[in-house]
Design a protein around this motif. Structure first.
Motif, PDB file in Angstrom:
ATOM      1  N   ALA A 115       0.842  -1.201   0.000  1.00 48.81           N
ATOM      2  CA  ALA A 115       0.000   0.000   0.000  1.00 48.81           C
ATOM      3  C   ALA A 115       0.876   1.249   0.000  1.00 48.81           C
ATOM      4  O   ALA A 115       0.588   2.230  -0.704  1.00 48.81           O
ATOM      5  CB  ALA A 115      -0.927  -0.007   1.214  1.00 48.81           C
ATOM      6  N   ALA A 165      -3.887  -4.418  -1.430  1.00 47.39           N
ATOM      7  CA  ALA A 165      -2.941  -3.518  -2.096  1.00 47.39           C
ATOM      8  C   ALA A 165      -2.282  -4.148  -3.324  1.00 47.39           C
ATOM      9  O   ALA A 165      -2.035  -3.455  -4.314  1.00 47.39           O
ATOM     10  CB  ALA A 165      -1.887  -3.065  -1.100  1.00 47.39           C
ATOM     11  N   LEU A 189      -5.054   0.408   0.903  1.00 44.89           N
ATOM     12  CA  LEU A 189      -4.684   0.199  -0.500  1.00 44.89           C
ATOM     13  C   LEU A 189      -3.626   1.199  -0.959  1.00 44.89           C
ATOM     14  O   LEU A 189      -3.123   1.088  -2.071  1.00 44.89           O
ATOM     15  CB  LEU A 189      -5.933   0.333  -1.389  1.00 44.89           C
ATOM     16  N   GLY A 190      -3.328   2.180  -0.112  1.00 44.23           N
ATOM     17  CA  GLY A 190      -2.427   3.263  -0.506  1.00 44.23           C
ATOM     18  C   GLY A 190      -3.204   4.513  -0.867  1.00 44.23           C
ATOM     19  O   GLY A 190      -2.671   5.454  -1.451  1.00 44.23           O
TER      20      GLY A 190
END
Lengths: 114, 219
Positions: free
Chosen positions: B17, B95, B129-130
């Protein structure tokens, strides 16, 4: 909820650290799990025994220490332990704006090796 | 012998992520992790957002579903760069799926990426997920008590969209009760009531978004 994948991650982390330290066998894996992670320990124990079977952690004990949910009141600054994931109210002053001190952590704390 | 480890069990996902977040930052992309239960209106919300942005901002979309290309086809029909992820049963995006899907997206000129997570109020909350921001949609027919039942997701979002307010008159949904409940979980959340169908309230959302997009572009 995702016990199988998470148990595999625990095992991978334990084996990696054992190998890095030149250990031949893992006898115990100590995990700390905040109460908010809501893991089902029974499933995790079952999966661990199964997954560890053909690794250097075969027969190892998985010890899960549950970390309580602790909140700090943004009004009076006092910390209190709460029982479950819910709307948090400071038991001292009734204030609703609180921050989480612990309860969400989920990590491999240490391993016992031979 | 005891060996100290201190390694997060979510570390694999968290590290990936972080890498996604770096990519977004480098390209000047504001990435939204959009979460809701099935049928709350995520796809309609994306389409209306992209329509209102067109001409001055470019959006791309990652569609996460257990199966089918229904949503991706709907979004692509509107000329929006889209990739569909089928999780094949998994109840949330992770991610690594985002990292992979970025290879299939032409991000040239894109400054907004909307990641439509799998319709689910439980699992997506635990997997970063970033993203630059988390946006949750709750729709009026679902009821105003949902934050009490799914506290994790409602406590981790920056914006809470209340969709389908054109149906308020048909239900017992109380906006006051909802706001009161959600603020106890998440004191700083931006609650934005709107209707994707009538467009009512959408300006407030666009205002929030345009501010963030200016920030991501460093304007």
């Amino acid at each position: 909820m995702h016990e199988l994948g998470l148990t595999q991650s625990i095992l991978d982390i334990a084996v990696e650290h054992a190998v890095k330290n030149g250990a031949a066998k893992i006898s115990q894996v100590n995990v700390k799990a905040g109460e908010m992670t809501a893991i089902v320990e029974d499933s995790m124990q079952f999966f661990f025994e199964y997954l560890a079977g053909d690794t250097i952690a075969a027969g190892a004990q998985l010890v899960i220490e549950h970390v309580p949910i602790v909140i700090r009141c943004l009004q009076c600054g006092k910390e209190s332990e709460v029982e479950q994931l819910d709307i948090y109210t400071c038991p001292h002053c009734g204030e609703h704006a609180v921050e989480l001190v612990s309860g969400r952590e989920f990590f491999v704390d240490s391993i016992e090796v031979e | 012998m005891e060996i100290k480890v201190l390694e997060s069990i979510f570390a694999a996902n968290e590290n990936l992520a972080d890498k996604n977040a770096e990519v977004f930052k480098e390209k000047g992309i504001f990435a939204i992790n959009l979460m809701s239960s099935p049928g709350a209106g995520k796809t309609s919300f994306i389409l209306e957002t992209a329509r209102r942005l067109s001409g001055h901002h470019k959006a791309a979309v990652i569609e996460g579903d257990i199966a089918s290309k229904v949503d991706a086809e709907k979004v692509r029909e509107h000329g929006i760069e889209t990739v569909q992820i089928n999780t094949g049963g998994a109840c949330h995006l992770e991610a690594n799926m985002i990292q992979k899907s970025l290879e299939y997206l032409d991000l040239t000129g894109v400054d907004l990426l909307i990641i439509e997570n799998v319709g689910n109020l439980v699992c997506p909350a635990d997997f970063v997920l970033g993203e630059s921001a988390r946006v949750v949609i709750l729709s009026v027919p679902e009821g105003d008590d949902k934050p009490l039942k799914y506290p994790t997701i409602f406590s981790s979002c920056e914006v809470l969209i209340i969709n389908k307010i054109d149906m308020l008159a048909l239900s017992d949904f109380s906006m006051e009760r909802l706001e009161d409940t959600v603020r106890k979980l998440n004191p700083n959340v931006n609650v934005i009531p709107l209707s994707c169908r009538t467009g009512e309230g959408f300006d407030a959302w666009m205002g929030w978004l345009e501010d963030k997009l200016s920030g991501a572009l460093g304007l």
